[in-house]
Design a protein around this motif. Structure first.
Motif, PDB file in Angstrom:
ATOM      1  N   ALA A   1       0.836  -1.211   0.000  1.00  0.00           N
ATOM      2  CA  ALA A   1       0.000   0.000   0.000  1.00  0.00           C
ATOM      3  C   ALA A   1       0.866   1.253   0.000  1.00  0.00           C
ATOM      4  O   ALA A   1       0.584   2.218  -0.731  1.00  0.00           O
ATOM      5  CB  ALA A   1      -0.931  -0.007   1.208  1.00  0.00           C
ATOM      6  N   THR A   2       1.930   1.256   0.798  1.00  0.00           N
ATOM      7  CA  THR A   2       2.826   2.418   0.860  1.00  0.00           C
ATOM      8  C   THR A   2       3.481   2.668  -0.492  1.00  0.00           C
ATOM      9  O   THR A   2       3.513   3.807  -0.978  1.00  0.00           O
ATOM     10  CB  THR A   2       3.910   2.202   1.947  1.00  0.00           C
ATOM     11  OG1 THR A   2       3.264   2.002   3.200  1.00  0.00           O
ATOM     12  CG2 THR A   2       4.849   3.379   2.027  1.00  0.00           C
ATOM     13  N   LEU A   3       3.996   1.614  -1.119  1.00  0.00           N
ATOM     14  CA  LEU A   3       4.646   1.757  -2.426  1.00  0.00           C
ATOM     15  C   LEU A   3       3.662   2.248  -3.481  1.00  0.00           C
ATOM     16  O   LEU A   3       3.985   3.108  -4.304  1.00  0.00           O
ATOM     17  CB  LEU A   3       5.260   0.427  -2.864  1.00  0.00           C
ATOM     18  CG  LEU A   3       6.436  -0.080  -2.032  1.00  0.00           C
ATOM     19  CD1 LEU A   3       6.823  -1.494  -2.465  1.00  0.00           C
ATOM     20  CD2 LEU A   3       7.626   0.858  -2.143  1.00  0.00           C
TER      21      LEU A   3
ATOM     22  N   TRP B   1      -0.946   5.889  -7.280  1.00  0.00           N
ATOM     23  CA  TRP B   1      -1.804   4.986  -8.038  1.00  0.00           C
ATOM     24  C   TRP B   1      -2.969   4.544  -7.176  1.00  0.00           C
ATOM     25  O   TRP B   1      -2.833   4.374  -5.963  1.00  0.00           O
ATOM     26  CB  TRP B   1      -1.056   3.730  -8.470  1.00  0.00           C
ATOM     27  CG  TRP B   1      -0.005   3.937  -9.512  1.00  0.00           C
ATOM     28  CD1 TRP B   1       0.168   5.013 -10.322  1.00  0.00           C
ATOM     29  CD2 TRP B   1       1.045   3.014  -9.836  1.00  0.00           C
ATOM     30  NE1 TRP B   1       1.247   4.828 -11.133  1.00  0.00           N
ATOM     31  CE2 TRP B   1       1.811   3.605 -10.868  1.00  0.00           C
ATOM     32  CE3 TRP B   1       1.398   1.772  -9.372  1.00  0.00           C
ATOM     33  CZ2 TRP B   1       2.913   2.980 -11.437  1.00  0.00           C
ATOM     34  CZ3 TRP B   1       2.495   1.147  -9.935  1.00  0.00           C
ATOM     35  CH2 TRP B   1       3.240   1.738 -10.957  1.00  0.00           C
ATOM     36  N   THR B   2      -4.090   4.315  -7.830  1.00  0.00           N
ATOM     37  CA  THR B   2      -5.207   3.685  -7.143  1.00  0.00           C
ATOM     38  C   THR B   2      -4.978   2.176  -7.164  1.00  0.00           C
ATOM     39  O   THR B   2      -4.115   1.679  -7.904  1.00  0.00           O
ATOM     40  CB  THR B   2      -6.543   3.997  -7.840  1.00  0.00           C
ATOM     41  OG1 THR B   2      -6.507   3.419  -9.154  1.00  0.00           O
ATOM     42  CG2 THR B   2      -6.796   5.502  -7.924  1.00  0.00           C
ATOM     43  N   GLN B   3      -5.765   1.472  -6.385  1.00  0.00           N
ATOM     44  CA  GLN B   3      -5.670   0.008  -6.425  1.00  0.00           C
ATOM     45  C   GLN B   3      -6.020  -0.512  -7.812  1.00  0.00           C
ATOM     46  O   GLN B   3      -5.401  -1.463  -8.296  1.00  0.00           O
ATOM     47  CB  GLN B   3      -6.591  -0.607  -5.374  1.00  0.00           C
ATOM     48  CG  GLN B   3      -6.120  -0.386  -3.960  1.00  0.00           C
ATOM     49  CD  GLN B   3      -7.056  -0.973  -2.919  1.00  0.00           C
ATOM     50  OE1 GLN B   3      -8.215  -1.272  -3.194  1.00  0.00           O
ATOM     51  NE2 GLN B   3      -6.547  -1.135  -1.697  1.00  0.00           N
ATOM     52  N   ALA B   4      -6.969   0.142  -8.458  1.00  0.00           N
ATOM     53  CA  ALA B   4      -7.381  -0.279  -9.808  1.00  0.00           C
ATOM     54  C   ALA B   4      -6.242  -0.093 -10.810  1.00  0.00           C
ATOM     55  O   ALA B   4      -6.052  -0.931 -11.701  1.00  0.00           O
ATOM     56  CB  ALA B   4      -8.617   0.492 -10.250  1.00  0.00           C
TER      57      ALA B   4
ATOM     58  N   LYS C   1      -9.875  -5.923  -6.395  1.00  0.00           N
ATOM     59  CA  LYS C   1     -10.220  -6.635  -5.158  1.00  0.00           C
ATOM     60  C   LYS C   1      -9.035  -7.451  -4.655  1.00  0.00           C
ATOM     61  O   LYS C   1      -8.834  -7.585  -3.448  1.00  0.00           O
ATOM     62  CB  LYS C   1     -11.435  -7.539  -5.377  1.00  0.00           C
ATOM     63  CG  LYS C   1     -12.712  -6.762  -5.588  1.00  0.00           C
ATOM     64  CD  LYS C   1     -13.894  -7.675  -5.804  1.00  0.00           C
ATOM     65  CE  LYS C   1     -15.146  -6.843  -6.056  1.00  0.00           C
ATOM     66  NZ  LYS C   1     -16.316  -7.657  -6.254  1.00  0.00           N
ATOM     67  N   ALA C   2      -8.243  -8.001  -5.587  1.00  0.00           N
ATOM     68  CA  ALA C   2      -7.045  -8.747  -5.192  1.00  0.00           C
ATOM     69  C   ALA C   2      -6.049  -7.807  -4.515  1.00  0.00           C
ATOM     70  O   ALA C   2      -5.485  -8.138  -3.464  1.00  0.00           O
ATOM     71  CB  ALA C   2      -6.403  -9.422  -6.406  1.00  0.00           C
TER      72      ALA C   2
ATOM     73  N   LYS D   1      -2.023  -2.907 -14.137  1.00  0.00           N
ATOM     74  CA  LYS D   1      -0.636  -3.164 -14.530  1.00  0.00           C
ATOM     75  C   LYS D   1      -0.253  -4.633 -14.308  1.00  0.00           C
ATOM     76  O   LYS D   1       0.632  -5.150 -14.983  1.00  0.00           O
ATOM     77  CB  LYS D   1       0.312  -2.253 -13.753  1.00  0.00           C
ATOM     78  CG  LYS D   1       0.153  -0.787 -14.104  1.00  0.00           C
ATOM     79  CD  LYS D   1       1.071   0.081 -13.291  1.00  0.00           C
ATOM     80  CE  LYS D   1       0.828   1.547 -13.494  1.00  0.00           C
ATOM     81  NZ  LYS D   1       0.706   2.024 -14.839  1.00  0.00           N
ATOM     82  N   LEU D   2      -0.897  -5.287 -13.354  1.00  0.00           N
ATOM     83  CA  LEU D   2      -0.564  -6.679 -13.019  1.00  0.00           C
ATOM     84  C   LEU D   2      -1.542  -7.687 -13.616  1.00  0.00           C
ATOM     85  O   LEU D   2      -1.394  -8.898 -13.405  1.00  0.00           O
ATOM     86  CB  LEU D   2      -0.540  -6.845 -11.496  1.00  0.00           C
ATOM     87  CG  LEU D   2       0.472  -5.994 -10.740  1.00  0.00           C
ATOM     88  CD1 LEU D   2       0.281  -6.140  -9.240  1.00  0.00           C
ATOM     89  CD2 LEU D   2       1.890  -6.371 -11.133  1.00  0.00           C
ATOM     90  N   ASN D   3      -2.573  -7.187 -14.297  1.00  0.00           N
ATOM     91  CA  ASN D   3      -3.629  -8.051 -14.848  1.00  0.00           C
ATOM     92  C   ASN D   3      -4.319  -8.869 -13.760  1.00  0.00           C
ATOM     93  O   ASN D   3      -4.535 -10.071 -13.894  1.00  0.00           O
ATOM     94  CB  ASN D   3      -3.081  -8.977 -15.938  1.00  0.00           C
ATOM     95  CG  ASN D   3      -2.633  -8.209 -17.161  1.00  0.00           C
ATOM     96  OD1 ASN D   3      -3.275  -7.241 -17.560  1.00  0.00           O
ATOM     97  ND2 ASN D   3      -1.519  -8.619 -17.738  1.00  0.00           N
TER      98      ASN D   3
END
Length: 191
Positions: A11-13, A19-22, A33-34, A27-29
């Motif tokens: 979360a810090t990075l 960036w949002t979680q989305a 929610k993951a 970027k990671l596909n």
């Protein structure tokens, strides 16, 4: 590896990059929610996702696995050993999860097959009046045991207890219904 520490580090990075979680998920596909689950300490990414996660966040795999920034270029033996142990723990956890998912799937398929066989043998009415209650009772007891196990491991278990309660109350409600039907002379059982 500590779930909470890992989640806080990710979360810090992510927040450092604004960036949002989305956005990180894209970027990671994976799903947002993951990412949320990882950041809340409720799980880890798949082992195959660790390197792309490190690349996306601009840190080394070692930093991801140790959940802290490394300023020196030289990796200590202890640091490498700890990162390797964290990786092994992560792989073991993922294998346990895969086995659990396979067992759940097999259990569901088995329950469906037994239900179909019971319907064929006893008919719909007997299945609805007797077997569904027995199945609900067995599922309720199993979920109650699972909920107690989760509670002891300090894992989230509220939903498990709620579903277990519903499964256990359903046969009780059915018995009460049959008793009322018997006493009043209305319904499937009359005196």
């Amino acid at each position: 590896m500590d779930n909470k520490k890992f989640g806080e580090f990710i979360a810090t990075l992510r927040k450092e990059k604004n960036w949002t979680q989305a956005e990180l998920a894209q970027k990671l596909n994976v799903t947002d929610k993951a990412i949320s689950k990882w950041e809340r300490g409720l799980g880890f990414p798949d082992i195959k996702t660790i390197e792309p996660l490190a690349d996306a966040l601009g840190v080394s795999v070692l930093e991801i696995m140790q959940c802290e920034h490394k300023t020196d270029e030289v990796i200590s033996t202890d640091g490498a050993s700890q990162a390797l142990m964290n990786t092994i723990d992560l792989v073991k956890e993922q294998r346990r999860k895969e086995k659990r998912d396979i067992l759940r799937g097999a259990g569901i398929v088995g329950l469906i097959m037994l239900s179909v066989l019971a319907i064929d043998n006893v008919g719909w009415f007997a299945f609805a009046t007797i077997w569904i209650q027995i199945i609900a009772l067995v599922i309720g007891v199993a979920l109650l045991a699972m909920g107690i196990h989760y509670k002891r491991q300090q894992k989230p278990c509220t939903t498990t207890f709620v579903v277990a309660s519903v499964c256990l109350l359903y046969p009780i409600a059915w018995i009460i219904f049959l008793c009322i039907a018997f006493v009043t002379g209305i319904g499937p059982i009359t005196n």
